[in-house]
Design an enzyme around this catalytic site. Structure first.
Site, short mmCIF file in Angstrom:
data_model
loop_
_atom_site.label_atom_id
_atom_site.label_comp_id
_atom_site.label_asym_id
_atom_site.label_seq_id
_atom_site.Cartn_x
_atom_site.Cartn_y
_atom_site.Cartn_z
N ARG A 298 -27.65 37.36 -63.30
CA ARG A 298 -27.77 37.69 -64.72
C ARG A 298 -26.96 36.72 -65.58
O ARG A 298 -27.43 36.27 -66.63
CB ARG A 298 -27.30 39.14 -64.96
N TYR A 439 -36.66 38.73 -66.37
CA TYR A 439 -36.21 38.90 -64.99
C TYR A 439 -34.70 39.07 -64.87
O TYR A 439 -33.96 38.79 -65.79
CB TYR A 439 -36.75 37.82 -64.07
N GLU A 440 -34.32 39.61 -63.69
CA GLU A 440 -32.96 40.08 -63.42
C GLU A 440 -32.56 41.21 -64.37
O GLU A 440 -31.39 41.40 -64.68
CB GLU A 440 -31.93 38.95 -63.48
N GLY A 441 -33.55 41.95 -64.83
CA GLY A 441 -33.30 43.07 -65.74
C GLY A 441 -33.65 42.69 -67.17
O GLY A 441 -33.11 41.74 -67.72
N GLN A 446 -30.19 45.36 -69.74
CA GLN A 446 -28.85 44.82 -70.04
C GLN A 446 -28.15 45.68 -71.10
O GLN A 446 -26.95 45.97 -70.99
CB GLN A 446 -28.95 43.38 -70.56
#
Length: 593
Positions: A298, A439-441, A446
């Site tokens: 992230r 992506y990655e949340g 977040q």
């Protein structure tokens, strides 16, 4: 087509003056990063990014990775560039020397990573995922796993992947159904399919180390029943070299909006009897271990946003200096001038540049905090640094990536109609940047993490301490920076009120709090970025007063003043949205949308 040029002057300034490079390299374990070493690494990274990676960026966009018969061929030139990358030791600069790394500070590797991402976003994704695999194995891997995999991952001879998502399990990892069946001697057979696996298959190395989430036979339902496994593409022989092909195959790659040079794979595990893997750490703690990778990823995705934004800005400035159109405003009968002379073009360029400088400053300060969290000999300082990094990583990820999308879009606007034409290259930056907020949340993930785990759970203790630092810094903005100080103080008060509202209402009115989570993340990003730019402006003013005539200093004052008037000025409105905009999100009936 212009190539990327690393903004070394600003990178060095931020590292030294805002992130505290001198303090970082004095930490135990960081002393190898002497000023001369840091400077040499930055220079060489700038050269490599400009001469090797940047020329392949457009090639990757127009001639992306290809899939055939379960194998992937990467963009022409990527394989050779990757060989140069690892031969030059770039993959291991921040890794543990015990496994062949150079052990250099996160602050330095962050600056270098920004260059890779700006020069060639698609290429940079491969080493990024490998770094995540290294971190997960360093913390949770067995001695045998570390010995077998880490030296090759650290050198870059092998690459790593992160396998979470499944066709029916996206952000809801409780729905993971890939299964792991024990077969004795600590081995498991893995069965299932994973999607969206970055560099899940490629031809740049002779092995790929997949870290895979799966469920063992007696695992409880939900996220508490997920374990993590190492599943290499090729099983290792007794001497540690790649041997028999494992039952893990790429059945397709995705056709994407951008980052075409990065193969995004669909991986099938166990279609021919079971893919052999070994358990990482303890059973049912896989999600905990995977979050080690994800948290690092992230932060690095935030750097991708920064890199895409910088590249879009550089291309827009080059075009604005070269494109001749119309006379300068107020000059009747004057000659046609470059469009950089026109007020709205200047507004767009300053909007791009000021945010990039704020994003860079915040990211590097967070990187320095991570160094202190790992290396500071004082326990209290370590905990404070970790709390600050934990608070700000969702902001670095979410705010930087959303800003990058807007900045890349502005880059197209600066080009006018030519920006919509692929040959100018401006559109690629928008297409590449668009994935970073997903992506990655996603940004909402977040933001929900920010207001929940990082603020409400501890009653705002960490963020209140940061706000106190912001207030102290704002008091030093006087004289010709008085207006900037006024914008800062107003923005900080707005942030403080929004924090109070979240702490008070998170449990009592969770839907309203979460409806305002993304506006709050933007609010914190804008104010935190302004905090760092204000500190930069105070340093710039002192340099000018002392007689330093470097044009860098008045430019820093100009970007800070612009940021204050155009971005800090938005803070009260965002705070109002956080506090009063949530309930109306629930008003409309579902079938009325």
């Amino acid at each position: 087509m212009s190539e990327y040029c690393a903004p070394l002057k600003d990178i060095r300034f931020v590292m030294q003056e805002l992130a505290g490079l001198e303090q970082v390299i004095s930490l135990p374990g960081c002393q190898e990063a002497t000023p001369d070493v840091v400077d040499a690494i930055l220079e060489e990274a700038a050269k490599f990014s400009a001469s090797v990676l940047s020329p392949l960026n457009r090639v990757g966009d127009t001639n992306g990775a290809k899939w055939k018969d379960k194998a992937v061929t990467t963009t022409p030139g990527f394989k050779e560039a990757y060989r140069q990358f690892i031969d030059n030791g770039w993959n291991g600069i921040g890794c543990d020397p015990e496994f062949g790394g150079q052990g250099l500070p996160r602050l330095l590797s962050t600056a270098v990573s920004e260059m890779w991402k700006a020069a060639n976003h698609a290429f940079s994704l491969c080493p990024m995922l490998t770094q995540g695999a290294i971190e997960a194995l360093m913390i949770a891997g067995s001695d045998e796993q570390k010995a077998a995999y880490l030296p090759k991952l650290v050198s870059g001879e092998w690459t790593g992947t992160m396998n979470l998502t499944e066709p029916s399990a996206g952000s809801d990892l409780a729905a993971v159904r890939t299964r792991a069946e024990p077969v004795g001697d600590g081995a498991y057979k893995i069965f299932g399919q994973k999607i969206f696996i970055t560099y899940g298959e490629h031809d740049m190395t002779d092995n790929i180390v997949h870290l895979v989430l799966a469920r063992t036979p007696n695992a409880p339902e939900g996220v508490k029943g997920i374990s993590l496994f190492v599943v290499p593409k090729f099983l290792l022989k007794a001497d540690g070299t790649p041997g028999e092909r494992n039952d893990a195959w790429c059945v397709s790659i995705e056709h994407k909006l951008g980052i075409h040079g990065s193969p995004t794979a669909v991986l099938a595990f166990g279609d021919n009897g079971g893919a052999i893997g070994t358990l990482v750490g303890e059973e049912n703690r896989g999600l905990e271990y995977m979050f080690i990778m994800m948290n690092a990823a992230r932060f690095n995705v935030g750097l991708e946003g920064l890199g895409d934004a910088e590249r879009a800005y550089q291309r827009a400035v080059t075009y604005a200096r070269e494109r001749i159109q119309g006379p300068e405003l107020g000059v009747k009968g004057g000659p046609k001038v470059p469009i950089i002379k026109h007020p709205d073009v200047r507004r767009m360029l300053l909007s791009m540049r000021s945010r990039i400088e704020a994003m860079r400053a915040l990211a590097y300060v967070v990187a320095a905090a991570q160094d202190n969290a790992h290396h500071n000999p004082d326990e209290v300082s370590r905990k404070e640094a970790q709390a600050f990094a934990d608070l700000m990583i969702p902001v670095v990820k979410g705010w930087s990536t959303e800003s990058a999308i807007d900045i890349a879009s502005l880059g197209i606007q600066v080009h006018g109609g030519m920006g919509f034409i692929e040959e100018t290259g401006a559109a690629q930056h928008l297409r590449d940047a668009r994935i970073t907020a997903i992506y990655e949340g996603t940004t909402a993930i977040q933001a929900n993490d920010l207001i929940g785990r990082k603020i409400a759970r501890e009653n705002g203790v960490t963020i209140k301490a940061v706000i106190a630092q912001m207030r102290a810094a704002a008091t030093r903005l006087d004289g010709d920076l008085m207006a900037v100080g006024a914008y800062q103080r107003t923005a900080i008060e707005a942030l403080d009120h929004a924090v109070d509202w979240i702490v008070t209402n998170f449990a009592a009115n969770p839907k309203a709090a979460h409806a305002g989570a993304v506006p709050f993340l933007f609010l914190l990003g804008i104010v935190a970025g302004g905090w760092q730019l204000g500190k930069a402006a105070a340093i710039a003013r002192a340099k000018i007063v002392a007689g330093d005539q470097d044009p860098f200093w008045p430019a820093k004052l100009a970007t800070t003043r612009f940021y204050a008037a155009h971005w800090l000025a938005l803070a009260p409105g965002l705070a109002e949205t956080v506090q009063n905009g949530g309930n109306c999100v629930q008003e409309m009936a579902d079938d009325s949308f």
